[in-house]
Scaffold this motif. Structure first.
Motif, PDB file in Angstrom:
ATOM      1  N   ASP A 123      26.404  41.539  65.900  1.00 26.59           N
ATOM      2  CA  ASP A 123      25.798  40.202  65.917  1.00 26.59           C
ATOM      3  C   ASP A 123      24.843  40.027  64.736  1.00 26.59           C
ATOM      4  OD1 ASP A 123      27.025  38.980  68.075  1.00 26.59           O
ATOM      5  OD2 ASP A 123      25.524  39.629  69.524  1.00 26.59           O
ATOM      6  N   LYS A 154      27.158  47.180  80.944  1.00 25.40           N
ATOM      7  CA  LYS A 154      27.620  47.774  79.706  1.00 25.40           C
ATOM      8  C   LYS A 154      26.837  49.045  79.431  1.00 25.40           C
ATOM      9  CE  LYS A 154      28.979  43.467  77.476  1.00 25.40           C
ATOM     10  NZ  LYS A 154      28.796  42.607  76.285  1.00 25.40           N
ATOM     11  N   ASP A 173      27.072  45.816  70.102  1.00 23.30           N
ATOM     12  CA  ASP A 173      27.042  44.352  70.166  1.00 23.30           C
ATOM     13  C   ASP A 173      25.942  43.809  69.250  1.00 23.30           C
ATOM     14  OD1 ASP A 173      28.901  44.635  72.156  1.00 23.30           O
ATOM     15  OD2 ASP A 173      27.591  44.012  73.789  1.00 23.30           O
ATOM     16  N   LYS A 174      24.764  44.358  69.401  1.00 23.35           N
ATOM     17  CA  LYS A 174      23.610  43.869  68.645  1.00 23.35           C
ATOM     18  C   LYS A 174      23.803  44.098  67.149  1.00 23.35           C
ATOM     19  CE  LYS A 174      20.183  44.420  72.338  1.00 23.35           C
ATOM     20  NZ  LYS A 174      18.978  45.161  72.786  1.00 23.35           N
ATOM     21  N   THR A 225      27.597  50.447  73.937  1.00 24.85           N
ATOM     22  CA  THR A 225      28.241  49.155  73.743  1.00 24.85           C
ATOM     23  C   THR A 225      27.206  48.078  73.433  1.00 24.85           C
ATOM     24  OG1 THR A 225      30.010  49.771  75.255  1.00 24.85           O
ATOM     25  CG2 THR A 225      29.733  47.439  74.792  1.00 24.85           C
ATOM     26  N   ILE A 266      33.551  42.043  70.487  1.00 24.92           N
ATOM     27  CA  ILE A 266      32.346  42.231  71.295  1.00 24.92           C
ATOM     28  C   ILE A 266      31.153  41.428  70.771  1.00 24.92           C
ATOM     29  CG2 ILE A 266      33.044  44.525  72.079  1.00 24.92           C
ATOM     30  CD1 ILE A 266      31.033  45.702  70.056  1.00 24.92           C
ATOM     31  N   SER A 267      31.294  40.823  69.581  1.00 26.58           N
ATOM     32  CA  SER A 267      30.187  40.088  68.964  1.00 26.58           C
ATOM     33  C   SER A 267      30.398  38.583  69.080  1.00 26.58           C
ATOM     34  CB  SER A 267      30.051  40.479  67.490  1.00 26.58           C
ATOM     35  OG  SER A 267      29.195  39.587  66.812  1.00 26.58           O
ATOM     36  N   GLU A 268      29.528  37.918  69.790  1.00 24.88           N
ATOM     37  CA  GLU A 268      29.618  36.464  69.911  1.00 24.88           C
ATOM     38  C   GLU A 268      29.385  35.782  68.571  1.00 24.88           C
ATOM     39  OE1 GLU A 268      30.448  32.902  70.966  1.00 24.88           O
ATOM     40  OE2 GLU A 268      30.644  34.516  72.443  1.00 24.88           O
TER      41      GLU A 268
END
Length: 218
Positions: free
Chosen positions: A17, A5, A13-14, A9, A77-79
């Motif tokens: 999250d 990534k 993501d971070k 990106t 993109i975020s778990e």
């Protein structure tokens, strides 16, 4: 071999999250306008349709739409966002949403396999948003529908945010944000092979643009 990534990106993501829990507790800014968008979108649905939503966040809109379609693939993109979405869907007994981690390109749907694609409050957060619109066109069936709501800051005083974003990202205060105009967005959608059937503004200074476009038949 999977491609690594990009740094942008990973940072986004971070960011998402980290704010997922707080984001999930936020009220819809304008409930009346939200319901209008839901109703207009649902007028294009039928019970057998397959829908893909990219940038689904915590799944609120997918859950609202689920009773009106056959299947929804919800992508983010975020778990942490997806975890909340899965829990919410389970709590309300919605079983026709599959949540997927990644981007629309990672999902890699077969060509002309989807009836409706939703990209809600997300296009202006994507570095390669033009490429994403082309991917939407690839996976939609001829006559399929693309629904988007997008912050178009390019024609407003908010365009100067592009100077602030790099600093905000360095301190983890902001995700990626890209300044585009309404004309740029509409032109890109039409260039990808769509005809726009509905286009209207809402939000602060009418900077949010809601578009429903239909993929042209061959």
């Amino acid at each position: 071999m999977n491609k690594p990534k990009s740094m942008k990106t990973i940072e986004s993501d971070k960011f998402w999250d980290g704010v997922a829990a707080k984001y999930s507790q936020k009220a819809v800014p304008n409930e009346e306008m939200y319901q209008k968008k839901l109703k207009e979108t649902q007028s294009y649905f039928s019970s057998e349709m397959r829908v893909v939503e990219f940038g689904c966040g915590t799944g609120t809109t997918a859950i609202h739409h689920a009773p009106f379609v056959g299947q929804i693939d919800a992508i983010d993109i975020s778990e942490n966002m997806l975890k909340i979405g899965r829990e919410r869907a389970h709590q309300v007994g919605v079983g026709n949403i599959d949540f997927h981690l990644g981007t629309l390109h990672d999902f890699n749907a077969e060509a002309e396999s989807v009836d409706v694609v939703l990209g809600l409050n997300v296009i202006h957060l994507i570095p390669n948003w033009q490429v994403v619109i082309a991917e939407v066109a690839r996976i939609l069936k001829p006559g399929g529908v693309f629904v988007s709501s997008t912050g178009c800051l390019g024609g407003s005083y908010m365009r100067f945010l592009k100077l602030v974003v790099p600093v905000g990202k360095c301190f983890g205060l902001m995700p990626d944000l890209f300044v585009i105009t309404e004309d740029e967005l509409a032109d890109e959608i039409k260039a990808a092979g769509f005809s726009i059937e509905s286009q209207w503004h809402y939000g602060h200074k009418d900077m949010e643009v809601f578009i429903i476009a239909r993929k042209n038949a061959l």
